[in-house]
Structures are given as structure tokens and as C-alpha cells.
Design a protein around this motif. Sequence first.
Motif, PDB file in Angstrom:
ATOM      1  N   SER A 171      -0.463   1.222  -3.286  1.00 10.25           N
ATOM      2  CA  SER A 171      -1.632   1.767  -3.928  1.00 10.25           C
ATOM      3  C   SER A 171      -2.605   2.468  -2.980  1.00 10.25           C
ATOM      4  N   ALA A 172      -2.190   2.805  -1.739  1.00 16.80           N
ATOM      5  CA  ALA A 172      -3.116   3.510  -0.847  1.00 16.80           C
ATOM      6  C   ALA A 172      -3.079   5.008  -1.122  1.00 16.80           C
ATOM      7  N   GLY A 179      -2.617  -4.380  -4.169  1.00 15.70           N
ATOM      8  CA  GLY A 179      -1.370  -3.699  -3.814  1.00 15.70           C
ATOM      9  C   GLY A 179      -0.467  -3.508  -5.020  1.00 15.70           C
ATOM     10  N   ALA A 233       0.805  -1.216   0.000  1.00 13.96           N
ATOM     11  CA  ALA A 233       0.000   0.000   0.000  1.00 13.96           C
ATOM     12  C   ALA A 233       0.843   1.274   0.000  1.00 13.96           C
ATOM     13  N   GLN A 288      -7.334   1.998   0.483  1.00 11.71           N
ATOM     14  CA  GLN A 288      -6.662   1.209  -0.559  1.00 11.71           C
ATOM     15  C   GLN A 288      -7.766   0.693  -1.478  1.00 11.71           C
TER      16      GLN A 288
END
Length: 289
Positions: free
Chosen positions: A249-250, A171, A94, A167
Amino acid sequence: MRLIAHAKVNWALSVLGRRDDGYHELDMLMQSVELGDSLEIRLDEELTLTLHGGPRVPSGDGNLVLRAARRLREAAGVAQGARITMKKRIPVGAGLGGGSADAAAVLLGLNALWNLHMGWQDLRALARSLGSDIPFCMVGGLRRVRGTGEQLEALPCGAPFHLVIVQPCAGLSTPKVFAAYDALAVRPRNPDIEAAVAALAQGDPAALARAMGNALTPASVPIRPQIAMAAQTLEHFGALRAEMTGSGSAVVGLFANAQDADFAWRQCIALWPKSYLTRTTDRGVSLCP
Ligand code: ATP
């Protein structure tokens, strides 16, 4: 011993260049947040890990917790063991430094529990050999982190900041994002770190919202377009600004106050199960009473 291993967010991430050894020279503003994994560590003959949650996290030798514990045991030349139980809450891949936070907690916890008395310089060198964000996670708070993670400058923070972290998708792997960054035709603009430092010192969320930024966002978004959508949605629900943390990817939404953050979190949780209401904190690892 019960510990919380706190996640981190990046208020600013600048890529300064690529070194001959392939590592990217970075300049970042990182801050610990209350969201964290819990670890319980007890003395035992064997070294074992029991993992709750974190479906894509290896529970065996690949887990950073066991790698950190083994490396510490070798460096200190001891033969002790520990039974470690970890509840994973920080989303994986994340950009929230979850694995690094867990390793930091284990290094500090076992240094105390095994009575090793290893000092900061030695622990930091050991941490760095395991992962570039682990030295930051051992100390936490608000820091400017330069180089490949080894230069840590403590900075003043005028007030806690209220956040919603989302998120919205699977990921991302950090090396994959850096490879995508290197392949970009145009170098993305780096954020204004000095302006962000001043905003943080003043505890001014509106000024921080104007200054924050992440040079890796244009590399991550084509791989996970949901990142851009989540940022837009957080701002639609009242965030002063939303930006990706680390290599994603957060996405972190920054709010003016706790009420605004709470309202947005209630909307987000209906869209994305991995939505977290949290705020900044002054430590990377905390001891539970
Ligand atoms: P960073 O921002 O430091 O790159 P991240 O938040 O993007 O980290 P992590 O959640 O730390 O990424 O996970 C990266 C990879 O490390 C995952 O693919 C996971 O399988 C592996 N891993 C090993 N140990 C752990 C751990 N204790 N917690 C989470 N991931 C771990």
C-alpha cells in the motif's frame, strides 16, 4: 558484517496474464532506493534473529531472514550459525519488497561469512524458491523484471531520482491484491514500459512521470482508498507524478529535484508518520564500512 537491505520501487508494473499454475506473468521496471533495513551478522554457534522495529513482522521461524539462512545452510550442507540483528525501517506490506530485501542481504552476507563460495546461478535458484522478488533484491539497481521475477535485465539509469514514499494506511497482502485484480470487470491498462525505459536512461524525471504506471492500482485502491488520496496529496505538494508501488500500500512520489522532494516530505510527515525522503541507488544490498 553490517549490511543495508534496500527497498525497491516499481516505476512500471504490467500484468501480462495468468498462468495455468495460478501465477501472474508480469513485466516490471524495478529500482532500488536508499531506504533500507540494517542487518548486523556475526558468526555464532546457533542461528538467531533479534528484531528491532517492524511490529507486524514475525521474529521467529516465520521471518524470511531465518528461513533464508536455514535454506542456505541446508543447500550448502554446513552446520554453522550466526547471530543476526535487524533494524526494520522499510514499512511492511507496502510493495517495497522489505522481506525480500532482508532475505537477499542474509543470503549474500552468510555466503561470504560462512565461506560458501556459492555462485550466482545457485544463489538465484535458492532465492527464487523463497520469494519471487529476492533475485532482484540480491543485485538491485535498475532492472526490467519479467516472468514471475526470474528474468532480470540490467538497464542504464541516467541520474538518481528523488522520491518521497508514503504508506498512508495498513499494509496489503500481495495474494489478496492479485485476487482482486482477477475479479475486476475490466482489465486495467498496462503502462508504457518502453517509454519509461527511455526516460530512465535519459535521467528525465518529467518523461518518467508521464510513462510510469501500475496495472494493480485499480485492484488495490478499492481495498485501501487512502492510496488514491496519498497519490493526490503528493502531487499537490509538488510531485511530478505519484503512483502505487508493487501491490501497495505504499505510494511513490517522483520529484524534479532534491529540494522539491524535501519540501513535500516535510508536509507529508505531518500527515503520515510513514513518510520517507529517499532517492534511487544502484545496488540491492550494500556493505557498511
Ligand atoms: P512484496 O512487494 O515483495 O510483495 P511487501 O513489501 O508487500 O513485499 P513485505 O514487507 O515484504 O511485503 O511483507 C510481507 C509479509 O511477509 C508480511 O506480512 C510479514 O509478516 C512477512 N515477513 C516475513 N519476514 C519479513 C521480513 N524480514 N520483513 C518484512 N516482512 C516479513
